[in-house]
Design a protein around this motif. Structure first.
Motif, PDB file in Angstrom:
ATOM      1  N   ILE A 230      -2.297  11.124  10.052  1.00  0.00           N
ATOM      2  CA  ILE A 230      -3.403  11.679   9.561  1.00  0.00           C
ATOM      3  C   ILE A 230      -2.613  11.576   8.009  1.00  0.00           C
ATOM      4  CG2 ILE A 230      -4.686  13.295   9.135  1.00  0.00           C
ATOM      5  CD1 ILE A 230      -5.419  13.974  11.875  1.00  0.00           C
ATOM      6  N   ALA A 231      -0.905  12.559   8.625  1.00  0.00           N
ATOM      7  CA  ALA A 231      -0.995  12.042   6.854  1.00  0.00           C
ATOM      8  C   ALA A 231      -1.189  10.905   6.288  1.00  0.00           C
ATOM      9  CB  ALA A 231       0.397  12.928   6.996  1.00  0.00           C
ATOM     10  N   HIS A 232      -0.734  10.191   7.210  1.00  0.00           N
ATOM     11  CA  HIS A 232      -0.376   8.496   6.333  1.00  0.00           C
ATOM     12  C   HIS A 232      -1.684   8.323   5.195  1.00  0.00           C
ATOM     13  CE1 HIS A 232       3.638   7.501   7.165  1.00  0.00           C
ATOM     14  NE2 HIS A 232       3.465   7.483   8.618  1.00  0.00           N
ATOM     15  N   ARG A 233      -2.913   8.343   5.699  1.00  0.00           N
ATOM     16  CA  ARG A 233      -3.596   7.684   5.428  1.00  0.00           C
ATOM     17  C   ARG A 233      -4.136   9.078   4.139  1.00  0.00           C
ATOM     18  NH1 ARG A 233      -2.194   4.962   8.034  1.00  0.00           N
ATOM     19  NH2 ARG A 233      -2.333   4.364   5.886  1.00  0.00           N
ATOM     20  N   LEU A 234      -4.095  10.854   4.742  1.00  0.00           N
ATOM     21  CA  LEU A 234      -4.066  11.374   3.015  1.00  0.00           C
ATOM     22  C   LEU A 234      -3.661  11.529   2.252  1.00  0.00           C
ATOM     23  CD1 LEU A 234      -4.513  15.048   5.090  1.00  0.00           C
ATOM     24  CD2 LEU A 234      -6.580  13.555   4.375  1.00  0.00           C
ATOM     25  N   LEU A 235      -2.310  10.600   2.106  1.00  0.00           N
ATOM     26  CA  LEU A 235      -1.454  10.680   0.821  1.00  0.00           C
ATOM     27  C   LEU A 235      -1.449   9.235   0.302  1.00  0.00           C
ATOM     28  CD1 LEU A 235       1.942  12.573   2.387  1.00  0.00           C
ATOM     29  CD2 LEU A 235      -0.133  13.579   1.159  1.00  0.00           C
ATOM     30  N   GLU A 236      -2.376   8.609   1.375  1.00  0.00           N
ATOM     31  CA  GLU A 236      -2.227   6.888   0.748  1.00  0.00           C
ATOM     32  C   GLU A 236      -1.137   6.484   0.805  1.00  0.00           C
ATOM     33  OE1 GLU A 236      -4.506   8.026  -3.323  1.00  0.00           O
ATOM     34  OE2 GLU A 236      -6.063   8.285  -2.391  1.00  0.00           O
ATOM     35  N   HIS A 237      -0.550   6.243   1.483  1.00  0.00           N
ATOM     36  CA  HIS A 237       0.795   5.825   1.854  1.00  0.00           C
ATOM     37  C   HIS A 237       0.527   4.225   1.785  1.00  0.00           C
ATOM     38  CE1 HIS A 237       2.968   9.307   3.178  1.00  0.00           C
ATOM     39  NE2 HIS A 237       2.848   9.458   1.642  1.00  0.00           N
ATOM     40  N   ARG A 238       1.440   3.212   0.920  1.00  0.00           N
ATOM     41  CA  ARG A 238       1.553   2.117   1.163  1.00  0.00           C
ATOM     42  C   ARG A 238       2.634   1.535   2.396  1.00  0.00           C
ATOM     43  NH1 ARG A 238      -0.870  -0.443  -4.266  1.00  0.00           N
ATOM     44  NH2 ARG A 238      -3.042   1.243  -4.570  1.00  0.00           N
ATOM     45  N   VAL A 239       2.657   0.002   2.319  1.00  0.00           N
ATOM     46  CA  VAL A 239       3.944  -0.303   2.964  1.00  0.00           C
ATOM     47  C   VAL A 239       4.963   0.253   2.052  1.00  0.00           C
ATOM     48  CG1 VAL A 239       4.446  -2.435   4.239  1.00  0.00           C
ATOM     49  CG2 VAL A 239       2.548  -2.154   4.568  1.00  0.00           C
ATOM     50  N   LEU A 247      11.434   6.499   4.101  1.00  0.00           N
ATOM     51  CA  LEU A 247      12.315   8.253   4.711  1.00  0.00           C
ATOM     52  C   LEU A 247      11.644   9.219   3.337  1.00  0.00           C
ATOM     53  CD1 LEU A 247      16.103   7.791   3.718  1.00  0.00           C
ATOM     54  CD2 LEU A 247      14.903   7.605   5.844  1.00  0.00           C
ATOM     55  N   ARG A 248      11.100   8.677   2.059  1.00  0.00           N
ATOM     56  CA  ARG A 248      10.024  10.133   0.670  1.00  0.00           C
ATOM     57  C   ARG A 248       9.203  10.052   2.702  1.00  0.00           C
ATOM     58  NH1 ARG A 248       5.878   9.416  -1.728  1.00  0.00           N
ATOM     59  NH2 ARG A 248       5.994   6.757  -1.675  1.00  0.00           N
ATOM     60  N   GLN A 249       8.543   9.178   2.967  1.00  0.00           N
ATOM     61  CA  GLN A 249       6.521   8.685   3.218  1.00  0.00           C
ATOM     62  C   GLN A 249       7.497   9.893   4.605  1.00  0.00           C
ATOM     63  OE1 GLN A 249       5.466   4.691   3.668  1.00  0.00           O
ATOM     64  NE2 GLN A 249       4.820   4.315   1.831  1.00  0.00           N
ATOM     65  N   ARG A 250       8.027   9.227   5.412  1.00  0.00           N
ATOM     66  CA  ARG A 250       8.850   9.822   6.682  1.00  0.00           C
ATOM     67  C   ARG A 250       8.869  12.035   6.349  1.00  0.00           C
ATOM     68  NH1 ARG A 250      13.566   9.000  10.632  1.00  0.00           N
ATOM     69  NH2 ARG A 250      14.590   9.980   8.584  1.00  0.00           N
ATOM     70  N   LEU A 251       9.443  12.175   5.709  1.00  0.00           N
ATOM     71  CA  LEU A 251      10.130  13.555   5.310  1.00  0.00           C
ATOM     72  C   LEU A 251       8.297  13.916   4.316  1.00  0.00           C
ATOM     73  CD1 LEU A 251      11.828  14.835   2.867  1.00  0.00           C
ATOM     74  CD2 LEU A 251       9.904  15.062   2.841  1.00  0.00           C
ATOM     75  N   GLU A 252       7.649  13.751   4.497  1.00  0.00           N
ATOM     76  CA  GLU A 252       6.269  14.215   3.974  1.00  0.00           C
ATOM     77  C   GLU A 252       5.389  14.407   5.213  1.00  0.00           C
ATOM     78  OE1 GLU A 252       5.385  12.261  -0.840  1.00  0.00           O
ATOM     79  OE2 GLU A 252       4.220  11.432   1.046  1.00  0.00           O
ATOM     80  N   ILE A 253       5.446  13.415   5.330  1.00  0.00           N
ATOM     81  CA  ILE A 253       4.551  13.482   6.744  1.00  0.00           C
ATOM     82  C   ILE A 253       4.715  14.676   7.515  1.00  0.00           C
ATOM     83  CG2 ILE A 253       3.513  11.213   7.099  1.00  0.00           C
ATOM     84  CD1 ILE A 253       4.923  10.195   9.538  1.00  0.00           C
ATOM     85  N   ASN A 254       6.540  14.760   8.610  1.00  0.00           N
ATOM     86  CA  ASN A 254       7.056  15.323   8.183  1.00  0.00           C
ATOM     87  C   ASN A 254       6.043  16.407   7.995  1.00  0.00           C
ATOM     88  OD1 ASN A 254       7.766  13.969  10.369  1.00  0.00           O
ATOM     89  ND2 ASN A 254       9.743  13.860   9.655  1.00  0.00           N
ATOM     90  N   TYR A 255       7.085  16.892   7.281  1.00  0.00           N
ATOM     91  CA  TYR A 255       6.089  18.282   6.327  1.00  0.00           C
ATOM     92  C   TYR A 255       4.876  18.268   6.385  1.00  0.00           C
ATOM     93  CZ  TYR A 255       6.586  21.705   2.414  1.00  0.00           C
ATOM     94  OH  TYR A 255       6.925  23.108   1.604  1.00  0.00           O
ATOM     95  N   PHE A 256       3.948  17.655   6.495  1.00  0.00           N
ATOM     96  CA  PHE A 256       3.078  17.922   6.056  1.00  0.00           C
ATOM     97  C   PHE A 256       2.199  18.420   7.812  1.00  0.00           C
ATOM     98  CE2 PHE A 256      -1.879  16.911   8.212  1.00  0.00           C
ATOM     99  CZ  PHE A 256      -2.736  17.346   7.102  1.00  0.00           C
ATOM    100  N   ALA A 257       2.744  17.758   8.640  1.00  0.00           N
ATOM    101  CA  ALA A 257       2.981  18.445  10.196  1.00  0.00           C
ATOM    102  C   ALA A 257       2.902  19.921  10.319  1.00  0.00           C
ATOM    103  CB  ALA A 257       3.524  17.555  11.293  1.00  0.00           C
ATOM    104  N   ALA A 258       4.485  19.878   9.879  1.00  0.00           N
ATOM    105  CA  ALA A 258       4.475  20.999  10.188  1.00  0.00           C
ATOM    106  C   ALA A 258       3.978  22.010   9.624  1.00  0.00           C
ATOM    107  CB  ALA A 258       6.438  21.211  10.080  1.00  0.00           C
TER     108      ALA A 258
END
Length: 479
Positions: A230-239, A247-258
């Protein structure tokens, strides 16, 4: 800039279709032909009023001009070439930009675009190498240290999304996570045949987020996986174009989930009360929100410095003593290689992270004071086992002065470490070395991933063939 290039191509297309020169169109709308040329080449943005005049003069609508679709296959190639030459990767080569003039043959243009596609593909393959991953991971760890591992924008986003589900207190439920997905137009689908290299798969076309079966052991982890998708969509991540971006995207989605599973307001209130009681314990924080010990420990690092005024360190260490994850802002000297990377480096045998794995009883947290060249630290360590039966430990530690706020501060366990001095724990005792030197032979266990690059697909670590075959097998375009 990319939008201006497409706008320019569409403007030129409609001008040619109308049989007008730049100067003739300029006379109709009151601007010089040279200014229109800059717009057609994507170098100048027209005012809204001028766009309306241009549309009227060309007998099209403003929407026709602003459509992001290239007007012709040739225009699509020209746009792709322009975008490729404006990329940071191309700029780093120090080569001049080649303008796709009207006289350039189609086959030359196709060759140039093909070369750029190959260059981009090679770059994508390169970012999946272990060396690049280590460099990017080190840079990210050092950057997060400057932020005290705290991302307020994502905290705010998570708080808002959780509130919209109607959640009030306690652990976030699977139903509430599902409501969050529904609000974004997605449904959660549990399947048995996810690609082995993917934790989840999001079908953007059909609005589905595919997850492992809900009945797997430790099913609470499914909430986290769904929230990450869900975080990928909310944060408007691109490929991701680089491994650092991945790595930045992965950190952000993990942070959002937590931040969703352990909401800031409730977590800070819980931890503040525990500090007031001088009874902070990661295991209590874990149990209060129904998450894993590692998730609770990592979330604690997000909040401890900003809200509790505590500096600290976090370690996930394998049974061989190698670091898998690490963070510190309390001065503990982490083991690093010549590039500054700590992942894969061995921590001192006398640190709590390794001593805890020598215990027989591992059901509770292990507490220890460790004297180091940088000072004395108090640490709490919990051990665990992965699904592949590999052991690991999770450690949270603070400087000696802050031990007073934690449960387990009364421990009498104490070790003295002089690492990185090799005499501390890397060299065998002299009597054993003398006894066995030249009288033994062994064969090393080599982890395959050390020498193997990640699958070099669109997303680092995920096999494109498996991913697309999976999506096709689950309905393709059907909804």
């Amino acid at each position: 800039m990319n939008d201006l290039v497409t706008l320019g191509q569409r403007l030129r297309h409609f001008r040619n279709a109308a049989g007008l020169t730049l100067d003739q169109l300029g006379e109709r709308v009151g601007v010089a032909g040279s200014q229109l040329s800059l717009m057609e080449n994507g170098r100048r943005e027209p005012r809204v009023t001028l766009l309306s005049s241009l549309a009227e003069a060309l007998d099209v609508t403003v929407a026709d001009l602003l459509d992001d679709t290239p007007p012709t296959p040739r225009a699509a190639l020209e746009i792709e070439l322009d975008r490729a030459q404006r990329s940071a990767h191309y700029a780093a080569l120090g080569l001049p930009m080649v303008r796709a003039s009207r006289s350039m043959p189609d086959d030359v243009l196709e060759s140039l675009v093909g070369l750029h596609r190959a260059l981009i593909e090679r770059q994508r393959q390169a970012i999946a190498t272990p060396e690049e991953a280590r460099r990017a991971n080190t840079a990210q760890r050092l950057h997060m240290r400057t932020l005290d591992n705290h991302l307020p924008e994502i905290e705010e986003l998570a708080e808002r999304m959780v509130a919209e589900t109607g959640h009030v207190s306690g652990a976030l439920t699977h139903r509430e996570v599902g409501l969050m997905a529904t609000r974004l137009g997605f449904e959660l689908v549990y399947v048995n045949d996810l690609p082995h290299s993917a934790r989840s798969v999001t079908d953007l076309e059909n609005g589905r987020i595919y997850l492992p079966p809900a009945s797997i052991p430790g099913g609470h982890g499914l909430r986290s996986m769904a929230l990450q998708a869900i975080a990928h969509r909310l944060l408007e991540h691109r490929v991701p174009a680089t491994y650092a971006e991945f790595l930045r995207q992965r950190l952000e989605i993990n942070y959002f989930a937590a931040a969703c599973l352990m909401p800031r307001e409730q977590s800070v209130a819980f931890l503040t009360q525990a500090k007031a009681d001088r009874n902070i314990a990661v295991e209590d924080f874990r149990d209060a929100f129904g998450v894993t010990h590692e998730a609770a420990a990592l979330r604690f690092t997000n909040l401890a410095t900003t809200y509790l005024d505590l500096s600290l360190h976090f370690l996930r260490v394998g049974d061989d003593g190698a670091v898998y994850k690490a963070y510190e802002n309390d001065g503990l000297r982490l083991p690093v290689d010549v590039t500054g990377s700590t992942e894969g480096q061995l921590v001192c045998r006398k640190w709590s992270a390794r001593v805890a794995m020598t215990r027989t009883n591992r059901t509770t947290e292990y507490y220890q004071y460790t004297d180091t060249p940088e000072g004395t630290f108090w640490e709490s360590t919990q051990t665990g086992t992965t699904s592949a039966n590999d052991e690991f430990s999770i450690t949270v530690g603070v400087p000696f002065a802050d031990a007073k706020w934690f449960r387990g501060r009364e421990t009498t366990n104490r070790e003295h470490s002089t690492c990185p001095d090799p005499v501390c724990c890397k060299h065998p005792p002299s009597d054993l070395a003398q006894r066995w030197r030249g009288k033994a032979w062994t064969s090393a266990k080599l982890h395959a991933h050390i020498l193997s690059p990640l699958p070099s697909g669109t997303f680092p670590g995920v096999d494109d063939q498996e991913l697309y075959a999976f999506l096709d097998a689950h309905g393709g375009g059907e909804r």
